[in-house]
Design a protein around this motif. Structure first.
Motif, PDB file in Angstrom:
ATOM      1  N   VAL A  80       0.988  -1.132  -0.171  1.00  0.00           N
ATOM      2  CA  VAL A  80      -0.101   0.017   0.123  1.00  0.00           C
ATOM      3  C   VAL A  80       0.245   0.982  -0.018  1.00  0.00           C
TER       4      VAL A  80
ATOM      5  N   THR B 236       0.968   5.555   0.187  1.00  0.00           N
ATOM      6  CA  THR B 236       0.044   7.031   0.883  1.00  0.00           C
ATOM      7  C   THR B 236       0.497   7.915   0.849  1.00  0.00           C
TER       8      THR B 236
ATOM      9  N   TYR C 194      -8.914   5.921   6.136  1.00  0.00           N
ATOM     10  CA  TYR C 194      -8.611   5.183   5.461  1.00  0.00           C
ATOM     11  C   TYR C 194      -8.233   4.422   5.507  1.00  0.00           C
TER      12      TYR C 194
ATOM     13  N   LEU D  57      -8.768   0.002   5.456  1.00  0.00           N
ATOM     14  CA  LEU D  57      -8.195  -1.345   4.508  1.00  0.00           C
ATOM     15  C   LEU D  57      -8.373  -2.428   5.590  1.00  0.00           C
TER      16      LEU D  57
ATOM     17  N   ILE E  64      -2.241  -1.372  -3.886  1.00  0.00           N
ATOM     18  CA  ILE E  64      -3.158  -0.165  -3.837  1.00  0.00           C
ATOM     19  C   ILE E  64      -2.573   1.294  -3.499  1.00  0.00           C
TER      20      ILE E  64
ATOM     21  N   LEU F  91      -3.796   4.793  -2.388  1.00  0.00           N
ATOM     22  CA  LEU F  91      -4.733   5.797  -1.881  1.00  0.00           C
ATOM     23  C   LEU F  91      -5.294   7.331  -1.570  1.00  0.00           C
TER      24      LEU F  91
ATOM     25  N   SER G 142     -11.589   2.654  -7.692  1.00  0.00           N
ATOM     26  CA  SER G 142     -12.397   1.507  -6.593  1.00  0.00           C
ATOM     27  C   SER G 142     -14.053   2.204  -7.757  1.00  0.00           C
TER      28      SER G 142
ATOM     29  N   PHE H 213      -9.433   4.969  -4.051  1.00  0.00           N
ATOM     30  CA  PHE H 213      -8.366   4.111  -3.375  1.00  0.00           C
ATOM     31  C   PHE H 213      -8.846   3.318  -4.915  1.00  0.00           C
TER      32      PHE H 213
END
Length: 226
Positions: free
Chosen positions: A9, A11, A26, A30, A62, A64, A77, A181
């Motif tokens: 992930v 971000t 956020y 997750l 992923i 964010l 998403s 996302f």
């Protein structure tokens, strides 16, 4: 027992959303969608420009906090997780004549690297991006530029470090955009997106997503209306 699947992930750190200590709206999404017993989340907190790079090169599964229309190679998403509102720091002179985002027309405006607000604000600006929020706030504080686009909590956190006493004025919620996302544009990303879409819909239907938002933003806060 099956080994938990690892998810990379990426971000940026946003107060209340992706806090450095692993808490935030956020991050809690997750954790609900990808519980620890089945998934291992490896989180890389980095500047947004780096986040976009990792996603583009499929080194993150992923990422964010993306607006629709971002040119990063990604799968979005199905549903937005919230509606984002952007704030602005203005010189006192600009604040006196402020009549909304159109007041930025042909003004010197800066924001952090890769935020690309010029792609979402339909007003011609002398727009530049920088890697240092404090430097930008010092510029608007001295009147060298007209405005800095960012978020009020982050700008207030830098105010104590200004080279001169604060002069700039913060105006909140100058424009809004849905936040999504996003997932790597490959087979793993597609599988993660499919799972995420199903589980997020469950959170929306049960009211859990709104409850989480209000936990961090206040009981009166509305996730999809600012």
């Amino acid at each position: 027992m099956a080994t938990p699947q690892t998810i990379q992930v990426a971000t940026e750190s946003w107060l209340g959303y992706t806090n450095e200590d692993g808490t935030g709206f956020y991050f809690d999404i997750l954790k609900h969608v990808f519980p620890q017993k089945d998934w291992t989340l490896e989180i890389d907190i980095a500047p947004f420009s780096r986040v976009r790079y990792l996603l583009n090169h499929e080194r993150a599964d992923i990422a964010l906090g993306f607006y629709v229309g971002d040119k990063t190679k990604a799968l979005y998403s199905e549903h937005a997780v919230e509606v984002d509102s952007v704030d602005v720091a203005l010189t006192p002179e600009m604040a006196q004549i402020w009549e909304g985002v159109n007041s930025l027309s042909f003004k010197k405006v800066q924001a952090l690297l890769a935020y690309r607000y010029d792609e979402f604000i339909d007003v011609p600006m002398y727009y530049e991006e920088s890697s240092n929020l404090l430097d930008m706030l010092n510029r608007v504080n001295r009147g060298r530029i007209d405005a800095v686009l960012d978020y009020k909590p982050a700008m207030l956190a830098k105010a104590a470090k200004l080279a001169q006493p604060r002069q700039f004025v913060i105006i909140e919620n100058i424009f809004q955009a849905e936040i999504y996302f996003v997932f790597a544009q490959n087979s793993k990303g597609a599988l993660l997106k499919a799972h995420f879409d199903i589980e997020l819909q469950k959170m929306i239907d049960s009211g859990e997503l709104d409850r989480l938002f209000q936990q961090y933003m206040g009981q009166e806060a509305s996730r999809l209306l600012r």
